[in-house]
Scaffold this motif. Structure first.
Motif, PDB file in Angstrom:
ATOM      1  N   LYS A 199      12.895  -0.498  -2.226  1.00 21.70           N
ATOM      2  CA  LYS A 199      11.564  -0.572  -2.818  1.00 21.70           C
ATOM      3  C   LYS A 199      11.550  -1.329  -4.138  1.00 21.70           C
ATOM      4  CE  LYS A 199      11.127   3.863  -2.736  1.00 21.70           C
ATOM      5  NZ  LYS A 199      10.584   5.242  -2.864  1.00 21.70           N
ATOM      6  N   ASP A 200      12.658  -1.324  -4.859  1.00 21.45           N
ATOM      7  CA  ASP A 200      12.685  -2.043  -6.131  1.00 21.45           C
ATOM      8  C   ASP A 200      12.865  -3.538  -5.927  1.00 21.45           C
ATOM      9  OD1 ASP A 200      14.555   0.648  -7.645  1.00 21.45           O
ATOM     10  OD2 ASP A 200      12.396   0.302  -7.536  1.00 21.45           O
ATOM     11  N   LYS A 201      13.307  -3.907  -4.770  1.00 21.17           N
ATOM     12  CA  LYS A 201      13.509  -5.323  -4.480  1.00 21.17           C
ATOM     13  C   LYS A 201      12.255  -5.930  -3.842  1.00 21.17           C
ATOM     14  CE  LYS A 201      16.543  -8.695  -2.608  1.00 21.17           C
ATOM     15  NZ  LYS A 201      16.503  -9.397  -3.889  1.00 21.17           N
ATOM     16  N   PHE A 202      11.612  -5.151  -3.026  1.00 22.27           N
ATOM     17  CA  PHE A 202      10.411  -5.619  -2.328  1.00 22.27           C
ATOM     18  C   PHE A 202       9.223  -4.786  -2.824  1.00 22.27           C
ATOM     19  CE2 PHE A 202      12.580  -8.390   0.520  1.00 22.27           C
ATOM     20  CZ  PHE A 202      13.803  -7.787   0.807  1.00 22.27           C
ATOM     21  N   LEU A 203       8.578  -5.336  -3.864  1.00 23.30           N
ATOM     22  CA  LEU A 203       7.468  -4.619  -4.490  1.00 23.30           C
ATOM     23  C   LEU A 203       6.179  -4.913  -3.738  1.00 23.30           C
ATOM     24  CD1 LEU A 203       8.276  -5.328  -8.246  1.00 23.30           C
ATOM     25  CD2 LEU A 203       8.929  -3.342  -6.869  1.00 23.30           C
ATOM     26  N   ILE A 204       5.486  -3.858  -3.362  1.00 21.94           N
ATOM     27  CA  ILE A 204       4.242  -4.020  -2.619  1.00 21.94           C
ATOM     28  C   ILE A 204       3.099  -3.407  -3.404  1.00 21.94           C
ATOM     29  CG2 ILE A 204       2.986  -3.304  -0.552  1.00 21.94           C
ATOM     30  CD1 ILE A 204       5.676  -3.491   0.936  1.00 21.94           C
ATOM     31  N   ASN A 205       2.022  -4.166  -3.482  1.00 18.74           N
ATOM     32  CA  ASN A 205       0.822  -3.708  -4.160  1.00 18.74           C
ATOM     33  C   ASN A 205      -0.374  -3.920  -3.251  1.00 18.74           C
ATOM     34  OD1 ASN A 205      -1.701  -4.257  -5.927  1.00 18.74           O
ATOM     35  ND2 ASN A 205      -0.286  -3.213  -7.282  1.00 18.74           N
ATOM     36  N   HIS A 206      -1.165  -2.890  -3.086  1.00 16.73           N
ATOM     37  CA  HIS A 206      -2.349  -2.971  -2.216  1.00 16.73           C
ATOM     38  C   HIS A 206      -3.534  -2.491  -3.039  1.00 16.73           C
ATOM     39  CE1 HIS A 206      -4.006  -2.063   2.095  1.00 16.73           C
ATOM     40  NE2 HIS A 206      -4.860  -2.753   1.376  1.00 16.73           N
ATOM     41  N   ALA A 207      -3.951  -3.341  -3.955  1.00  7.56           N
ATOM     42  CA  ALA A 207      -4.932  -2.925  -4.954  1.00  7.56           C
ATOM     43  C   ALA A 207      -6.367  -2.940  -4.465  1.00  7.56           C
ATOM     44  CB  ALA A 207      -4.799  -3.816  -6.190  1.00  7.56           C
ATOM     45  N   SER A 208      -6.636  -3.673  -3.412  1.00  2.48           N
ATOM     46  CA  SER A 208      -8.013  -3.726  -2.915  1.00  2.48           C
ATOM     47  C   SER A 208      -8.001  -3.667  -1.401  1.00  2.48           C
ATOM     48  CB  SER A 208      -8.700  -5.010  -3.381  1.00  2.48           C
ATOM     49  OG  SER A 208      -8.296  -6.116  -2.589  1.00  2.48           O
ATOM     50  N   LEU A 209      -9.171  -3.541  -0.830  1.00  2.00           N
ATOM     51  CA  LEU A 209      -9.273  -3.420   0.622  1.00  2.00           C
ATOM     52  C   LEU A 209      -9.087  -4.749   1.352  1.00  2.00           C
ATOM     53  CD1 LEU A 209     -12.214  -0.884   0.924  1.00  2.00           C
ATOM     54  CD2 LEU A 209      -9.850  -0.517   1.601  1.00  2.00           C
ATOM     55  N   THR A 210      -8.894  -5.810   0.607  1.00  2.00           N
ATOM     56  CA  THR A 210      -8.699  -7.097   1.263  1.00  2.00           C
ATOM     57  C   THR A 210      -7.438  -7.820   0.822  1.00  2.00           C
ATOM     58  OG1 THR A 210     -10.032  -8.224  -0.406  1.00  2.00           O
ATOM     59  CG2 THR A 210     -11.187  -7.448   1.576  1.00  2.00           C
ATOM     60  N   LEU A 211      -6.655  -7.208  -0.042  1.00  3.87           N
ATOM     61  CA  LEU A 211      -5.488  -7.911  -0.565  1.00  3.87           C
ATOM     62  C   LEU A 211      -4.286  -6.989  -0.730  1.00  3.87           C
ATOM     63  CD1 LEU A 211      -4.098 -10.379  -1.919  1.00  3.87           C
ATOM     64  CD2 LEU A 211      -5.084  -9.599  -4.084  1.00  3.87           C
ATOM     65  N   SER A 212      -3.171  -7.442  -0.202  1.00  6.45           N
ATOM     66  CA  SER A 212      -1.887  -6.790  -0.456  1.00  6.45           C
ATOM     67  C   SER A 212      -0.900  -7.879  -0.841  1.00  6.45           C
ATOM     68  CB  SER A 212      -1.393  -6.062   0.798  1.00  6.45           C
ATOM     69  OG  SER A 212      -0.111  -5.508   0.593  1.00  6.45           O
ATOM     70  N   THR A 213       0.001  -7.549  -1.756  1.00  7.07           N
ATOM     71  CA  THR A 213       1.004  -8.527  -2.158  1.00  7.07           C
ATOM     72  C   THR A 213       2.402  -7.944  -1.987  1.00  7.07           C
ATOM     73  OG1 THR A 213       0.940  -7.817  -4.466  1.00  7.07           O
ATOM     74  CG2 THR A 213      -0.522  -9.626  -3.834  1.00  7.07           C
ATOM     75  N   LEU A 214       3.311  -8.836  -1.610  1.00  7.46           N
ATOM     76  CA  LEU A 214       4.722  -8.496  -1.506  1.00  7.46           C
ATOM     77  C   LEU A 214       5.459  -9.387  -2.481  1.00  7.46           C
ATOM     78  CD1 LEU A 214       7.320  -7.352  -0.116  1.00  7.46           C
ATOM     79  CD2 LEU A 214       7.116  -9.225   1.527  1.00  7.46           C
ATOM     80  N   THR A 215       6.192  -8.794  -3.403  1.00  8.34           N
ATOM     81  CA  THR A 215       6.990  -9.567  -4.356  1.00  8.34           C
ATOM     82  C   THR A 215       8.462  -9.323  -4.067  1.00  8.34           C
ATOM     83  OG1 THR A 215       5.281  -9.401  -6.061  1.00  8.34           O
ATOM     84  CG2 THR A 215       7.502  -9.993  -6.780  1.00  8.34           C
ATOM     85  N   VAL A 216       9.158 -10.399  -3.757  1.00 12.52           N
ATOM     86  CA  VAL A 216      10.599 -10.326  -3.560  1.00 12.52           C
ATOM     87  C   VAL A 216      11.214 -10.596  -4.924  1.00 12.52           C
ATOM     88  CG1 VAL A 216      12.583 -11.205  -2.284  1.00 12.52           C
ATOM     89  CG2 VAL A 216      10.308 -11.211  -1.222  1.00 12.52           C
ATOM     90  N   THR A 217      11.792  -9.590  -5.515  1.00  9.87           N
ATOM     91  CA  THR A 217      12.322  -9.731  -6.865  1.00  9.87           C
ATOM     92  C   THR A 217      13.787 -10.185  -6.826  1.00  9.87           C
ATOM     93  OG1 THR A 217      13.017  -7.422  -6.937  1.00  9.87           O
ATOM     94  CG2 THR A 217      10.809  -7.925  -7.731  1.00  9.87           C
ATOM     95  N   SER A 218      14.133 -11.036  -7.770  1.00  9.01           N
ATOM     96  CA  SER A 218      15.496 -11.560  -7.871  1.00  9.01           C
ATOM     97  C   SER A 218      16.022 -11.938  -6.478  1.00  9.01           C
ATOM     98  CB  SER A 218      16.406 -10.504  -8.514  1.00  9.01           C
ATOM     99  OG  SER A 218      17.698 -11.036  -8.760  1.00  9.01           O
TER     100      SER A 218
END
Lengths: 118, 116
Positions: A64-83
């Motif tokens: 989970k610390d490597k693949f950060l997921i944020n689903h802040a709205s009903l139309t957008l989710s983001t996946l951040t691959v860290t380092s």
């Protein structure tokens, strides 16, 4: 209807950098979004499930610390691959559905993002 | 445990041939849902069909048809008069109706190549 977009469609980055991938539902509100990873000639592997406004639920073995997921709205989710490292190179696909729970709901998939880490 | 098996890894046919893609599933639930998705070379998964466990009626959509048989836990997909544009990887998937475990379980996919 039921269109899901992803951005960027492909990305090349240097080892150690972070990469953010966006997943948007264009014509419906997605209470739940999923992130998958697919290696060449293999099936999809579910990485995590994200419900709008809640923390993502990660599958076993996914950091989970490597693949950060944020689903802040009903139309957008983001996946951040860290380092990112070369072993993170893969095809990342998101999907979205209207309902929060319920196996009967159809998941609609985005076009995917090809990540290459040098 | 849930499991989806697509025993055919690759199938090659010539245009206009009919082709059937097999899918066998395992589940302990009485209520579940089956899906077929198409993944063309571009990578995007295209939804083809959803079927619930209480509806065993076969379905036809143009050149596509699906045969759902609970007795053999199979949900096979037939393409009639195949075309080059049908070339893709096809995934069968299963989900159950339980609230917290309603993930899609994918088979390993069948790569279909249709030659002119």
């Amino acid at each position: 209807g039921a269109v899901v977009s992803q951005h960027p469609s492909w990305v090349i980055c240097k080892s150690g950098t972070s990469v953010k991938i966006e997943c948007r539902s264009l014509d419906f509100q997605a209470t739940t979004m999923f992130w998958y990873r697919q290696f060449p000639k293999q099936s999809l592997m579910l990485m995590a499930t994200s419900n709008e406004g809640s923390k993502a639920t990660y599958e076993q073995g996914v950091e989970k610390d490597k693949f950060l997921i944020n689903h802040a709205s009903l139309t957008l989710s983001t996946l951040t691959v860290t380092s990112a490292h070369p072993e993170d190179s893969s095809f990342y696909i998101c999907s979205a559905r209207v309902g929060r729970t319920g196996g009967q709901e159809t998941q609609y998939f985005g076009p995917g993002t090809r990540l290459l880490v040098l | 445990a849930q499991k989806v098996t697509q025993a055919q890894t690759e199938i090659s046919v010539v245009e206009k041939e009919d082709v059937t893609l097999d899918c066998v599933y395992e589940t302990r639930d009485t209520t579940y849902y089956l899906f077929w998705y198409k993944q063309p070379p571009s990578g995007e998964l295209v939804f083809l069909i959803r079927r619930n466990s209480f509806d065993e009626q076969n379905e036809i959509s143009g050149r596509y048809s699906w045969n759902f048989q609970k007795s053999t836990s199979s949900f096979n997909f037939t393409i009639t008069a195949s075309q080059v544009v049908d070339s893709a990887v096809y995934f069968c998937a299963l989900s159950e109706a339980r609230g917290n475990t309603d993930k899609l379980i994918f088979g390993t996919g069948t790569r279909l190549q249709v030659f002119p």
